[in-house]
Design a protein around this motif. Structure first.
Motif, short mmCIF file in Angstrom:
data_model
loop_
_atom_site.label_atom_id
_atom_site.label_comp_id
_atom_site.label_asym_id
_atom_site.label_seq_id
_atom_site.Cartn_x
_atom_site.Cartn_y
_atom_site.Cartn_z
N PRO A 67 -41.40 -41.41 -29.32
CA PRO A 67 -40.09 -40.78 -29.52
C PRO A 67 -40.15 -39.26 -29.39
CG PRO A 67 -40.60 -42.32 -31.30
CD PRO A 67 -41.86 -42.16 -30.49
N LEU A 68 -39.08 -38.68 -28.85
CA LEU A 68 -38.92 -37.24 -28.80
C LEU A 68 -38.10 -36.84 -30.02
CD1 LEU A 68 -38.10 -36.73 -25.02
CD2 LEU A 68 -40.31 -36.58 -26.17
N LEU A 69 -38.54 -35.80 -30.71
CA LEU A 69 -37.92 -35.40 -31.97
C LEU A 69 -37.52 -33.93 -31.92
CD1 LEU A 69 -40.53 -37.17 -34.26
CD2 LEU A 69 -38.25 -38.01 -33.65
N VAL A 70 -36.49 -33.60 -32.68
CA VAL A 70 -36.04 -32.21 -32.80
C VAL A 70 -36.87 -31.56 -33.90
CG1 VAL A 70 -34.07 -30.72 -33.34
CG2 VAL A 70 -33.72 -32.84 -32.05
N VAL A 71 -37.43 -30.40 -33.60
CA VAL A 71 -38.30 -29.69 -34.53
C VAL A 71 -37.62 -28.39 -34.93
CG1 VAL A 71 -40.61 -28.76 -34.85
CG2 VAL A 71 -40.26 -30.63 -33.26
N LEU A 72 -37.47 -28.21 -36.25
CA LEU A 72 -36.77 -27.05 -36.80
C LEU A 72 -37.67 -26.29 -37.76
CD1 LEU A 72 -33.61 -29.10 -37.75
CD2 LEU A 72 -33.71 -27.45 -35.91
N PRO A 73 -37.33 -25.02 -38.01
CA PRO A 73 -38.04 -24.31 -39.07
C PRO A 73 -37.82 -25.05 -40.40
CG PRO A 73 -36.72 -22.79 -37.77
CD PRO A 73 -36.33 -24.19 -37.36
N VAL A 121 -41.55 -22.07 -33.96
CA VAL A 121 -40.48 -22.77 -34.68
C VAL A 121 -40.69 -22.59 -36.19
CG1 VAL A 121 -39.51 -25.03 -35.26
CG2 VAL A 121 -39.98 -24.45 -32.86
N SER A 122 -41.91 -22.78 -36.65
CA SER A 122 -42.23 -22.62 -38.07
C SER A 122 -41.88 -21.22 -38.58
CB SER A 122 -43.71 -22.93 -38.30
OG SER A 122 -44.02 -22.82 -39.67
N ALA A 123 -42.04 -20.22 -37.70
CA ALA A 123 -41.75 -18.83 -38.07
C ALA A 123 -40.25 -18.51 -38.02
CB ALA A 123 -42.50 -17.88 -37.14
N GLY A 124 -39.43 -19.51 -37.62
CA GLY A 124 -37.99 -19.31 -37.62
C GLY A 124 -37.42 -18.68 -36.36
N LEU A 125 -38.17 -18.75 -35.25
CA LEU A 125 -37.71 -18.13 -34.01
C LEU A 125 -36.84 -19.05 -33.16
CD1 LEU A 125 -41.02 -16.31 -33.08
CD2 LEU A 125 -38.91 -15.28 -33.96
N GLY A 126 -36.59 -20.25 -33.61
CA GLY A 126 -35.75 -21.18 -32.87
C GLY A 126 -36.15 -22.61 -33.16
N PHE A 127 -35.57 -23.54 -32.40
CA PHE A 127 -35.91 -24.96 -32.55
C PHE A 127 -36.54 -25.43 -31.25
CE2 PHE A 127 -32.13 -25.53 -30.06
CZ PHE A 127 -32.25 -26.77 -29.46
N PRO A 141 -45.75 -25.81 -41.10
CA PRO A 141 -44.61 -26.44 -41.80
C PRO A 141 -43.40 -26.51 -40.87
CG PRO A 141 -45.02 -24.22 -42.65
CD PRO A 141 -46.10 -24.51 -41.66
N LEU A 142 -42.88 -27.71 -40.70
CA LEU A 142 -41.75 -27.95 -39.80
C LEU A 142 -40.81 -28.97 -40.42
CD1 LEU A 142 -43.86 -28.47 -36.55
CD2 LEU A 142 -42.45 -26.47 -37.04
N ALA A 143 -39.56 -28.89 -40.06
CA ALA A 143 -38.59 -29.95 -40.37
C ALA A 143 -38.42 -30.74 -39.08
CB ALA A 143 -37.27 -29.35 -40.82
#
Length: 186
Positions: A67-73, A121-127, A141-143
């Motif tokens: 599966p492909l997943l969306v990765v967020l900060p 992404v973990s640093a909050g630069l995007g998804f 750390p990721l959501a």
């Protein structure tokens, strides 16, 4: 490619080498799918892990849908985030996910390393969008969220010809399929 080299190859290699201790097993990690296809087609590599579609007329067996997943900060919503695009043989898979979800991403960065994408992404630069297999035991750390319309990539093992493959290559081919079946209980 990186995710199979990290998540699958150690288990497959352990199984294979236990069954065939006299065979010299070598791993070449190539994230450029076109270059890997050429290497297998030319005979520079005996076999390889690929994501469908495969351009050359290689003998391939599907192993697993990933599966492909969306990765967020961590602790952030997608909202109007800027997209961090993974530039590799998997870019087309990610574009499929966007088309399926009717989204046009606002690309901020384009990077050719899964781990650099995770770090940014973990640093909050995007998804970003990454495959489930590379996100296992992620070092940052990721959501991680499922997209609205689920999309996956299909991973296969392929070689130029099963009929002309060496005994060692056929043994690795068999060990790989057995390991995948046992690991995922299929």
């Amino acid at each position: 490619f990186t995710s199979t080299a990290i998540q699958w190859f150690p288990g497959i290699a352990k199984r294979f080498l236990a069954q065939h201790p006299g065979i010299d097993l070598q791993l070449i990690c190539v994230d450029d799918e076109d270059a890997l296809e050429e290497a297998v087609w030319r005979g520079d590599a005996d076999c390889g892990f690929f994501v469908y579609p495969i351009k050359h007329d290689l003998h391939a067996v599907p192993l697993r849908k990933d599966p492909l997943l969306v990765v967020l900060p961590p602790r952030e919503a997608l909202a109007e985030e800027l997209y961090i695009r993974l530039e590799s043989g998997t870019s087309s898979e990610m574009e499929t996910l966007f088309r399926a979800n009717d989204v046009e991403p606002n690309v901020r960065f384009t990077i050719d390393s899964d781990y650099a994408v995770m770090s940014m992404v973990s640093a909050g630069l995007g998804f970003s969008v990454l495959a489930d297999l590379i996100l296992r035991d992620a070092p940052f750390p990721l959501a991680v969220k499922q997209p609205e319309v689920e999309t996956s990539r299909e991973i296969a093992i392929a070689l130029r010809s099963l009929e002309t493959a060496s005994t060692a290559t056929r043994a690795f081919w068999d060990a790989t399929q057995a390991w995948i079946a046992e690991t995922y209980e299929e």
